[in-house]
Design a protein around this motif. Structure first.
Motif: not given
Lengths: 332, 332, 332, 332, 332
Positions: B176, B180, B260, B263, C186-187, C189-191, C193-194
């Motif tokens: 992870e 990221f 991924s 991304l 990017r943000d 996408t990460e959010e 996941y989180r």
């Protein structure tokens, strides 16, 4: 009386057993008489019999119309059906063909009564001789009746799935190696699809047998005696192992497909970055050379003595510096 | 009489227990006699025994042919099978190998009767000594018979899954962080695949044990007394925890793969935008320098005194302005 | 006799109840005496007790070794286990932390007998005081014994999941708004996941409680009287609502991820089209200016009086026309 | 005695029925007296009643606290709960709003006893007048008690799902047409997401009713007589049709999303190919014009009489040839 | 008395059977009388009857209101419902239309009593004449009552699914061939979607029949005698085969979609690499020709005698070398 020659057309074996030991080959006409004896049973093996033979067999053993109808048609799904006291079982057989690098599938239909076992082979299957010999080596178990013969047959069929499965596992391993070394290309993608298709085919042969085996283990009728049931559990255990492996492979194959998509994306990024990087480097001489190609009256550099080599060398150095920078930041 | 030396080859431990206390080590030949005593049981631990030894053990305890056959072959799936009054259990053991950073898997086969427990270890497993000592520390429970010894063994096997699981969790966390921070690359994609594969392997070891434990808790036969059942429920609880975590990790890993991919798409967009942005900036000098490279007779700018520096400076300013604009709109 | 001070270390509340009314606080030593009285029960609330205290509590209520062992270890999965006549219940508590914008999880272990309820809190949970006061406000129900106290506790725990769930719903809404306005970056996408990870955590806290509540409703033992069962059905209903919402959010989150991938593809198309469009427009002056930069002897246009401005203007007009055309067909 | 005016605030209908026929409107105060009569029942319809009214209703019919509490709160999940001899049912109502092009959802809570039916409407639902009139048209069925009234209500609620479902089906069809004609763009992707969300909402309203209907059909208590059960099976059949359609739409919507991703990929390929194709064509004049822009002393072509037009025409012809070739191979 | 002419409007067949043999056609009015005879049954076949006819039929056979209501409406889901001693069955019929290359679907409603079978056809279905004739050829089975007639009907309906299924399998094969030869394009993507949609439609016709057949096999009521049950098991077996194939095709279609996405990615890589490769090759003459287009006073190469051809040839050779290198490394 039918001469033995004519009979031979579709008959592979027609043997009588008593107390677990083979007492000799018999003719179709002698079957009804033998079936009346206690402790004796008939093992009849057919290979792609014609309709006339099947009719005679149906009469001999008093088989149900629907089961015999099914036994004529190919492409049945594996299943077990009870007709009164007898069972009708459809098995799909698999044989790994090393030269063609594919599995060939066949079909076997089995009629099981308390004193007979009739197997009808279709298509690319192997002879059941090894299974028969193996079961004859354990007369104390064969003495329990034809259900142990059925076990020997099913065990043989299921054991023949393993080489196919193992060939598929090798292909999955190769696929992985290909994708992680060379990246996902047209061929590997097609191979994923083909392997998926073949896994599905094997699964359709083996999965329904799990139910068949479970039913044979728990069957209320007396066709499978208690002492033989653990043997069907053994076949069931092999089937579970095969289906577990197939499930795992399906899952891994789906992941391979997704991973190969991700790798193609990564590769695409690399290519675009390389394209952008080289375009940036080549932009330097293009701009500089364009600059000194202008026709202004007053361009002092044009008249310097070392103007030309100086500009060429400077351009070259800038390109080299740019190359190194891009290399370091991963764009080239 | 067989000398002790020869016996030692595959025998790790052969101890007699009475009323929950170890009464001493015994020889294989003395087992039949001991089995006849009330309240006593034998705990026999083997490590990769040869065929001769297995035959003697089979005779001692009167084990079923099919179970002994399975105990010879590796790569069984975890399972429990009842043969008459006795149980045959297959466990897969896992050991985290810190140096190789992978898990090594082994297999243990257990035969459980009302007055014996025979364990047969294969492959890279650890000795069950700690489990044996732990169980001996609770003689009041061991007095209930060998089922508590089975619990000690299974508890030990299942507890050894935790370090493996925890190593995998660490790897997922690293993955992870990698994705990221640095974006999805070739290595992280391959790591996703490898981790997935190892999760599947661990799952195949632990998931079938859930059924084994449930069966042991609810078994109708008297092998597991009521007071020991909560202990198997405890093992079951650990297994459920492991399988829950594995399911969660599987789900998160699938999400990591998709994320991924997303991304990579985002990154691809950024690269293409940068490529387009720089191409736009570099188009300015290319066009301008091309313009003044034309050979028309009448191009007044060419003859201006400061024409050359003016054009160069103007071009540069336009480039800077373009750069700032593109920067602001997020194309660079 | 242990002084009250020392006891206080881990004891939050130790109260006696009779006929549904609180009769006063008592000491640990007085518990065995009180447990012998009819219609009375003890409500003992502990917060991270040390081992010595737990041992005394175990003796007081005669708790099972395995349950007490579990109560020491954190990170249990929510579950209910019966030990003889008593129950051992593990709950995961959640608290929304507004400042950190995350949920903090704790654990509560409950021992329930027909005349006692012992709750052991671990980690970031809230005090159960509100639950206790609420249950004391309904003495006619509390008179049925400690099972109503258990209901009050579980209701409180489950009600505390709602603010967490609602915070997650807000985050999903924001995520949607972000993605459909600004595109997937990017943000976001990460959010995704989180958020997915946190949904999984909440789900692991709430889903196993469905089974616990169902078991409490249908339990054969007399611990939960008929008149209290509808209250556990009410908790079950809340849990089902939470889990339904979690399932919906999981599904929508998976769709958001796919949609963001699709949008990234759409965006990539737009960028590439813009790149291609501008390249086409810029190709016009490049080619034209290159044309008149050639050094042929006979290029009549070069000698025209208005050749230079005519060519520049013509080039400009072609560029404008191209720009308008590309704009209309959606390439720019 | 409460004046009729005050009562009216939340009461839509309060009618007495005897032997399946409406005998007239009654006041709340007369209800207890009427409930004592044989063969009579009360149908009470409320719309967003205040707390005082609900308390009076609770006393009239002796409703359970938990059910009344639920009836106050909105956003319950559809469910059925038995409290002693009476039932509490939560329904979600849907109404297609043509102008807003969305569905508006409301909630109805129903209390059913052997001689009363109380319905409490909340939010954007329609009046149940049509359902009441329809049921009154079949007095022979209504004579079986209020369960037929419940059927009329549920049938009405479920029938109102169909226009919503049909509007969603139209939107899916439009979406398909859009994607296959114009390609996947930002709007269609967002529409996929929105439609998905609305399908999930409708599903959460209709799916739990399947269990409610099944329970009503199989209920052991005498509230639903045998002759009325087929009517609930009819509602169940409608629900199954709705849920089947929803499942199909979910599946197709997921496929639409994947297909739109695939189409975006195809489109991206086309754009990149067009970009590459035009770049190739434009490279020809760029290189040729650059060639003759060189300043070598000896470049014979420059001095040819028709050198300039020859080169320009040759370049043009090569470009045309290249264009045609690329067109044929699908790059343009 | 109704004249025969008027009756004909919706009646395809109205025949009486006794002891498995057809005794002749009868009029609607004679039905009640015939139903009173032992061993006789009526087979009534209707095609899109009007309301008046349906009412008469309802009276003749005393059919339930709800079932008759359903029989009027199209678009029912396949199902079986028991109304007292009689059964109401909804079947969806499929017919492959070779000219339109799609399947046309119709609906048939069947009412089955112990001495009648009423079939009501709607939409694009085929006549059941072949099924009727086939069943009449086995009078010994038809003598068991109308359940064998029902079997004949269902067998006919299910057998008509096979040509549709087989046409879909052909289309999937074509799709595969298209994608692996030419790559995924707009048309193949749309075809995937359309095929998916049609598979879902066929599945919705065939899947619910599995339950119908299972229920008919296990029905407690005496409508289906023991000797007829194996025939329904045969239909069930065909249905299972169809649904297995549909499941496999669904799975393969999903894989085709993913594979086509992967291939599009691979293709995109190839295109971008080709674009980058050609850009690299073309950069050589651009830079070189730009170099010698500069206007420096001192550029010795410009004055060499063979400078021009040497540079052109050198540039050409570098391009060729670059082309070969890129070809070898797979960029072109």
């Amino acid at each position: 009386m039918t001469p033995a020659k004519e009979e031979c057309a579709g008959i592979v074996i027609c043997a009588a057993y008593a107390d677990g030991r083979r007492t000799g080959d018999i003719k179709l006409d002698d079957i009804p008489q033998l079936l009346r004896r206690d402790g004796a049973f008939v093992w009849l093996g057919l290979y792609e019999p014609d309709e006339a033979l099947m009719q005679r067999v149906q009469q001999c053993f008093d088989l149900h119309d629907l089961a015999v109808e099914d036994a004529h048609k190919a492409h049945q799904r594996p299943k077990m059906e009870a007709y009164g006291d007898s069972l009708f079982i459809v098995l799909r057989t698999a044989r790994w063909d090393d030269s063609a690098e594919t599995a060939a599938y066949g079909e076997t239909h089995v009629f099981l009564g308390h004193n007979y076992l009739v197997s009808v082979r279709h298509g690319a299957s192997q002879t059941y001789r090894p299974a028969r010999l193996a079961s004859e080596r354990q007369p104390q178990l064969l003495a329990h009746g034809p259900s142990f013969a059925l076990y020997a047959l099913m065990d043989f069929v299921v054991d023949n799935y393993f080489p196919v499965l193992s060939a598929y596992e090798d292909r999955l391993d190769e696929l992985e190696a290909d994708i992680f070394s060379g990246g996902a290309d047209r061929d590997s993608t097609e191979e994923i699809y083909r392997l998926k298709r073949e896994l599905v085919t094997l699964r359709r042969a083996s999965l329904p047998l799990v139910d068949v085996c479970s039913d044979l283990m728990s069957l209320r009728v007396a066709l499978v005696p208690d002492s033989i049931r653990p043997y069907f559990r053994d076949v069931l255990d092999h089937l579970k192992r095969i289906n577990d492996t197939l499930d795992t492979m399906r899952e891994m194959l789906a992941t391979v497909l997704q991973v190969s998509l991700a790798l193609a994306s990564v590769r695409q990024n690399e290519v675009t970055k390389a394209l952008a990087g080289w375009a940036a480097i080549l932009a330097v001489p293009t701009v500089v050379f364009g600059l000194y190609g202008m026709n202004f009256d007053k361009m002092p550099e044009l008249h310097w003595h070392y103007g030309y080599p100086a500009i060429v060398v400077a351009t070259f150095l800038v390109c080299v510096w740019l190359y190194l920078r891009l290399k370091r930041t991963g764009w080239l």
